[in-house]
Design an enzyme around this catalytic site. Structure first.
Site, PDB file in Angstrom:
ATOM      1  N   LYS A 158      29.482  62.410  39.792  1.00 14.13           N
ATOM      2  CA  LYS A 158      29.006  62.377  38.402  1.00 14.13           C
ATOM      3  C   LYS A 158      28.336  63.696  37.996  1.00 14.13           C
ATOM      4  CE  LYS A 158      30.042  57.840  38.205  1.00 14.13           C
ATOM      5  NZ  LYS A 158      30.439  57.469  39.526  1.00 14.13           N
ATOM      6  N   ASP A 218      41.175  54.138  36.249  1.00  8.57           N
ATOM      7  CA  ASP A 218      40.071  53.325  36.776  1.00  8.57           C
ATOM      8  C   ASP A 218      39.751  52.323  35.658  1.00  8.57           C
ATOM      9  OD1 ASP A 218      37.369  52.466  36.780  1.00  8.57           O
ATOM     10  OD2 ASP A 218      36.699  54.208  37.895  1.00  8.57           O
TER      11      ASP A 218
HETATM   12  N1  GDD Z   1      31.864  45.891  48.705  1.00  5.27           N
HETATM   13  C1  GDD Z   1      31.273  46.726  47.869  1.00  5.27           C
HETATM   14  N2  GDD Z   1      29.935  46.908  47.970  1.00  5.27           N
HETATM   15  N3  GDD Z   1      32.015  47.364  46.934  1.00  5.27           N
HETATM   16  C2  GDD Z   1      31.357  48.214  46.093  1.00  5.27           C
HETATM   17  C3  GDD Z   1      29.970  48.432  46.135  1.00  5.27           C
HETATM   18  C4  GDD Z   1      29.224  47.743  47.151  1.00  5.27           C
HETATM   19  O1  GDD Z   1      28.011  47.874  47.274  1.00  5.27           O
HETATM   20  N4  GDD Z   1      29.632  49.331  45.167  1.00  5.27           N
HETATM   21  C5  GDD Z   1      30.778  49.643  44.526  1.00  5.27           C
HETATM   22  N5  GDD Z   1      31.819  48.961  45.083  1.00  5.27           N
HETATM   23  C6  GDD Z   1      33.228  49.050  44.693  1.00  5.27           C
HETATM   24  C7  GDD Z   1      33.466  48.758  43.223  1.00  5.27           C
HETATM   25  O2  GDD Z   1      33.781  47.381  43.043  1.00  5.27           O
HETATM   26  C8  GDD Z   1      34.661  49.644  42.918  1.00  5.27           C
HETATM   27  O3  GDD Z   1      35.876  48.994  43.218  1.00  5.27           O
HETATM   28  C9  GDD Z   1      34.486  50.822  43.860  1.00  5.27           C
HETATM   29  O4  GDD Z   1      33.601  50.389  44.892  1.00  5.27           O
HETATM   30  C10 GDD Z   1      33.902  52.078  43.188  1.00  5.27           C
HETATM   31  O5  GDD Z   1      32.709  51.737  42.520  1.00  5.27           O
HETATM   32  P1  GDD Z   1      32.493  52.070  40.969  1.00  5.27           P
HETATM   33  O6  GDD Z   1      31.154  51.536  40.606  1.00  5.27           O
HETATM   34  O7  GDD Z   1      33.655  51.617  40.172  1.00  5.27           O
HETATM   35  O8  GDD Z   1      32.395  53.644  41.020  1.00  5.27           O
HETATM   36  P2  GDD Z   1      32.796  54.689  39.896  1.00  5.27           P
HETATM   37  O9  GDD Z   1      34.036  54.298  39.198  1.00  5.27           O
HETATM   38  O10 GDD Z   1      31.596  54.980  39.062  1.00  5.27           O
HETATM   39  O11 GDD Z   1      33.072  56.010  40.785  1.00  5.27           O
HETATM   40  C11 GDD Z   1      33.922  55.939  41.921  1.00  5.27           C
HETATM   41  O12 GDD Z   1      35.284  55.936  41.547  1.00  5.27           O
HETATM   42  C12 GDD Z   1      35.746  57.150  40.880  1.00  5.27           C
HETATM   43  C13 GDD Z   1      37.220  56.962  40.603  1.00  5.27           C
HETATM   44  O13 GDD Z   1      37.373  55.961  39.672  1.00  5.27           O
HETATM   45  C14 GDD Z   1      33.615  57.151  42.823  1.00  5.27           C
HETATM   46  O14 GDD Z   1      34.305  56.960  44.036  1.00  5.27           O
HETATM   47  C15 GDD Z   1      34.045  58.459  42.157  1.00  5.27           C
HETATM   48  O15 GDD Z   1      33.859  59.536  43.066  1.00  5.27           O
HETATM   49  C16 GDD Z   1      35.526  58.368  41.773  1.00  5.27           C
HETATM   50  O16 GDD Z   1      35.931  59.558  41.088  1.00  5.27           O
HETATM   51 MG    MG Z   2      35.205  52.601  39.128  1.00  9.92          MG
END
Ligand code: GDD
Ligand code: MG
Length: 362
Positions: A158, A218
């Site tokens: 981020k 996403d």
């Molecule tokens: N089991 C589990 N436990 N899953 C989790 C947890 C947790 O504590 N926290 C998050 N997740 C899962 C979410 O359900 C999702 O599928 C994935 O991990 C990523 O979490 P998000 O909350 O969606 O993250 P984001 O979209 O802000 O960012 C992530 O994804 C981006 C791409 O879409 C990061 O990995 C970024 O670096 C990446 O660019």
């Molecule tokens: Mg995500």
């Protein structure tokens, strides 16, 4: 080969759709989102997955079970409280063999070539390979800087606008060597993006990028969720979804009145009734067991199962979750309705409304 799918996030940004439905089960072209992800893995020979769950876990387990129509082995690990993205992977360690494994963020839809990614991982003897994709604004993602040879040099989750040095971001798909699990603490909240990757880079581990240019999204927000449905309907994601972009596909055992007009791309689920003079203008997805009343108009919308759209209603550029009821004459524009919402007769919902589940409005 196994894949761990991180499916335990709260889906906060997809509310009100995810109050009662985990992000993994939100319907995309009338199938749970995760089912699309699993099919794609299977196509690349990855037929054993471990779902890392914490939130609304039981409904995911109920849906997929252990044996399933996809002919894949599905295992589950549960966190008592969310352990973060790396903590969740560590929590799945005992379900993983001593082989490389994939890790997928559970909210990504892509047509990434997993087989080519694995080849790249093996050829380079990497500890971790991270798939990259290009986006317009990396601020909402994890920014990944690389060297010309594909080695990752910096990972910044981020980034602020003034920190953006590339449009390449972490596509949320990795291949891990089993030894990487030793770098994650047990039973501790730990982040892949903010802790594991930066610490691996600091210790000179071999972290490599695999660039991809295919379809990638996403489904983190209602707008992106709707866009995914429409992209698939209009054939924008290559081999997934509709092929020619303006088909009308109707499910089994429904009744569509001959005077109703369906203009593709439209996907109408099973057992739907569409009454006389109703108009469904694609792109539109309508779930199973929906009732579309006389002279109702639906356009650019996604409707989940068992929704009733009353006579003369207008539903434009909106999402209605399961079991919503729109009484006759309602007008809904650019709105997101949680499940079991009821809109009373002739009510014009303010444009852009987000309605929490079970509300009665009008
Ligand atoms: N089991 C589990 N436990 N899953 C989790 C947890 C947790 O504590 N926290 C998050 N997740 C899962 C979410 O359900 C999702 O599928 C994935 O991990 C990523 O979490 P998000 O909350 O969606 O993250 P984001 O979209 O802000 O960012 C992530 O994804 C981006 C791409 O879409 C990061 O990995 C970024 O670096 C990446 O660019
Ligand atoms: Mg995500």
């Amino acid at each position: 080969m196994k894949a761990v799918i991180l499916s335990g996030g709260l889906g906060t940004r997809l509310r009100p759709l995810t109050w009662n439905t985990p992000k993994s089960l939100v319907p995309v072209l009338n199938k749970p989102f995760l089912e699309h992800v699993l099919r794609h893995l299977k196509e690349h020979g990855i037929d054993e997955v471990v779902l890392a769950l914490s939130n609304l876990a039981s409904s995911i387990q109920e849906y997929f079970g252990c044996t399933n129509s996809l002919d894949m082995k599905i295992d589950y690990v549960m966190e008592r409280s969310a352990l973060g993205t790396a903590g969740a992977i560590k929590n799945a360690a005992e379900k993983l063999s001593h082989d490389s494994f994939f890790v997928l963020n559970g909210d990504i839809f892509s047509d990434l070539d997993y087989s080519a990614m694995l080849k790249c991982h093996r050829e380079n003897n990497s500890d971790v390979t991270i798939a990259l994709t290009a986006v317009d604004n990396p601020a909402a993602y994890g920014l990944v800087e690389t060297k010309g040879d594909g080695r990752v040099t910096r990972f910044l989750e981020k980034p602020r606008q003034d920190e953006i040095t590339t449009n390449l971001i972490n596509a949320g798909t990795y291949i891990f060597e089993p030894g990487v699990l030793d770098m994650i603490p047990t039973d501790t909240e730990y982040s892949t993006e903010r802790q594991l990757f930066p610490s691996m880079l600091a210790s000179d581990a071999s972290v490599r990028a695999f660039a991809s240019s295919g379809y990638w999204i996403d489904i983190g927000s209602p707008e992106k969720y709707r866009r995914l449905n429409f992209d698939l309907l209009s054939g924008r994601s290559g081999k997934y979804g509709f092929q020619n972009g303006n088909e009308v596909v109707t499910g089994q055992a429904g009744q569509v009145h001959p005077t109703a007009k369906l203009e593709g791309p439209v996907l109408l689920g099973d057992n739907c009734v569409v009454e006389s003079n109703a108009v469904i203008m694609g792109p539109a997805v309508i779930g199973d067991h929906c009732h579309i009343g006389e002279a109702a108009t639906i356009s650019a919308s996604v409707i989940w199962p068992r929704v009733t759209i009353g006579n003369g209603c207008k539903l434009i550029s909106s999402i209605a979750a399961d079991n919503c009821v729109l009484q006759s004459g309602c007008e809904i524009t650019q709105a997101i309705l949680g499940n079991r919402v009821k809109i009373l007769k002739n009510y014009k919902l303010p444009t852009g409304s987000m309605v929490e589940p079970k509300q009665i409005i009008g």
